[in-house]
Design a protein around this motif. Structure first.
Motif, PDB file in Angstrom:
ATOM      1  N   THR A  24     -32.822-117.435  29.523  1.00 15.05           N
ATOM      2  CA  THR A  24     -33.471-117.313  30.764  1.00 15.05           C
ATOM      3  C   THR A  24     -35.062-117.149  30.721  1.00 15.05           C
ATOM      4  OG1 THR A  24     -31.572-116.022  31.621  1.00 15.05           O
ATOM      5  CG2 THR A  24     -33.489-115.578  32.616  1.00 15.05           C
ATOM      6  N   VAL A  25     -35.737-117.833  31.562  1.00 18.53           N
ATOM      7  CA  VAL A  25     -36.806-117.748  31.752  1.00 18.53           C
ATOM      8  C   VAL A  25     -37.352-117.594  32.896  1.00 18.53           C
ATOM      9  CG1 VAL A  25     -37.402-119.562  29.745  1.00 18.53           C
ATOM     10  CG2 VAL A  25     -37.072-120.504  31.822  1.00 18.53           C
ATOM     11  N   TYR A  68     -35.109-119.378  35.483  1.00 19.10           N
ATOM     12  CA  TYR A  68     -34.165-120.525  35.224  1.00 19.10           C
ATOM     13  C   TYR A  68     -33.591-120.381  33.955  1.00 19.10           C
ATOM     14  CZ  TYR A  68     -36.151-122.849  39.302  1.00 19.10           C
ATOM     15  OH  TYR A  68     -36.362-123.177  40.772  1.00 19.10           O
ATOM     16  N   LEU A  69     -32.818-121.203  33.510  1.00 19.84           N
ATOM     17  CA  LEU A  69     -32.339-121.440  32.181  1.00 19.84           C
ATOM     18  C   LEU A  69     -32.910-122.589  31.502  1.00 19.84           C
ATOM     19  CD1 LEU A  69     -28.380-120.989  32.732  1.00 19.84           C
ATOM     20  CD2 LEU A  69     -30.006-119.275  31.794  1.00 19.84           C
ATOM     21  N   ILE A  70     -33.532-122.368  30.251  1.00 15.03           N
ATOM     22  CA  ILE A  70     -34.310-123.559  29.624  1.00 15.03           C
ATOM     23  C   ILE A  70     -33.091-124.070  28.824  1.00 15.03           C
ATOM     24  CG2 ILE A  70     -35.040-122.149  27.569  1.00 15.03           C
ATOM     25  CD1 ILE A  70     -37.655-123.812  27.730  1.00 15.03           C
ATOM     26  N   THR A  71     -33.148-125.526  28.643  1.00 14.10           N
ATOM     27  CA  THR A  71     -31.996-126.080  27.973  1.00 14.10           C
ATOM     28  C   THR A  71     -32.350-126.301  26.649  1.00 14.10           C
ATOM     29  OG1 THR A  71     -32.712-128.327  28.421  1.00 14.10           O
ATOM     30  CG2 THR A  71     -31.462-127.147  30.053  1.00 14.10           C
ATOM     31  N   SER A  72     -31.790-126.928  25.747  1.00 11.03           N
ATOM     32  CA  SER A  72     -32.066-126.982  24.246  1.00 11.03           C
ATOM     33  C   SER A  72     -33.003-128.408  24.417  1.00 11.03           C
ATOM     34  CB  SER A  72     -30.728-127.457  23.282  1.00 11.03           C
ATOM     35  OG  SER A  72     -30.196-128.584  24.171  1.00 11.03           O
ATOM     36  N   GLU A  73     -33.202-129.400  25.319  1.00 12.95           N
ATOM     37  CA  GLU A  73     -33.840-130.346  25.408  1.00 12.95           C
ATOM     38  C   GLU A  73     -35.412-129.818  25.932  1.00 12.95           C
ATOM     39  OE1 GLU A  73     -30.747-130.394  26.969  1.00 12.95           O
ATOM     40  OE2 GLU A  73     -29.808-132.133  26.040  1.00 12.95           O
ATOM     41  N   GLY A  74     -35.476-128.867  26.642  1.00 11.93           N
ATOM     42  CA  GLY A  74     -36.530-128.258  27.096  1.00 11.93           C
ATOM     43  C   GLY A  74     -37.508-127.659  25.906  1.00 11.93           C
ATOM     44  N   ILE A  75     -36.559-126.933  25.145  1.00 12.93           N
ATOM     45  CA  ILE A  75     -37.171-126.070  23.947  1.00 12.93           C
ATOM     46  C   ILE A  75     -37.533-126.974  23.143  1.00 12.93           C
ATOM     47  CG2 ILE A  75     -36.484-124.872  22.043  1.00 12.93           C
ATOM     48  CD1 ILE A  75     -34.356-123.350  23.648  1.00 12.93           C
TER      49      ILE A  75
END
Length: 81
Positions: A24-25, A68-75
């Motif tokens: 969560t961000v 929001y939820l950051i995705t692994s792609e976002g990370i």
């Protein structure tokens, strides 16, 4: 994707730290740290969701609050400038 959206993603990524299992961000807090007015985030958030870097929470009230939820792609995108 524009630079403002990528900067926002990087700041949201920093919120997690190195070892957090929580995805969560807070987009509003991230915007504040960049000196951006939260009302101007719609375009950037839309771009980040469309790119698959963040996703809306299952709880609509959290998304309304800017969480929001950051995705692994976002990370990965935030970690590899």
């Amino acid at each position: 994707m524009d630079e403002k959206s990528l900067q926002l993603l990087r700041v949201m990524r920093e919120q997690l730290g190195e070892t957090s299992a929580n995805r969560t961000v807070d987009a509003v807090a991230a915007a504040g740290s960049l000196g951006l007015y939260p009302g101007t985030l719609d375009h950037s958030l839309h771009d980040l969701v469309r790119a698959g870097y963040i996703e809306e929470s299952a709880d609509p009230s959290l998304t309304t609050q800017g969480r929001y939820l950051i995705t692994s792609e976002g990370i990965a995108a935030a970690d590899n400038p």
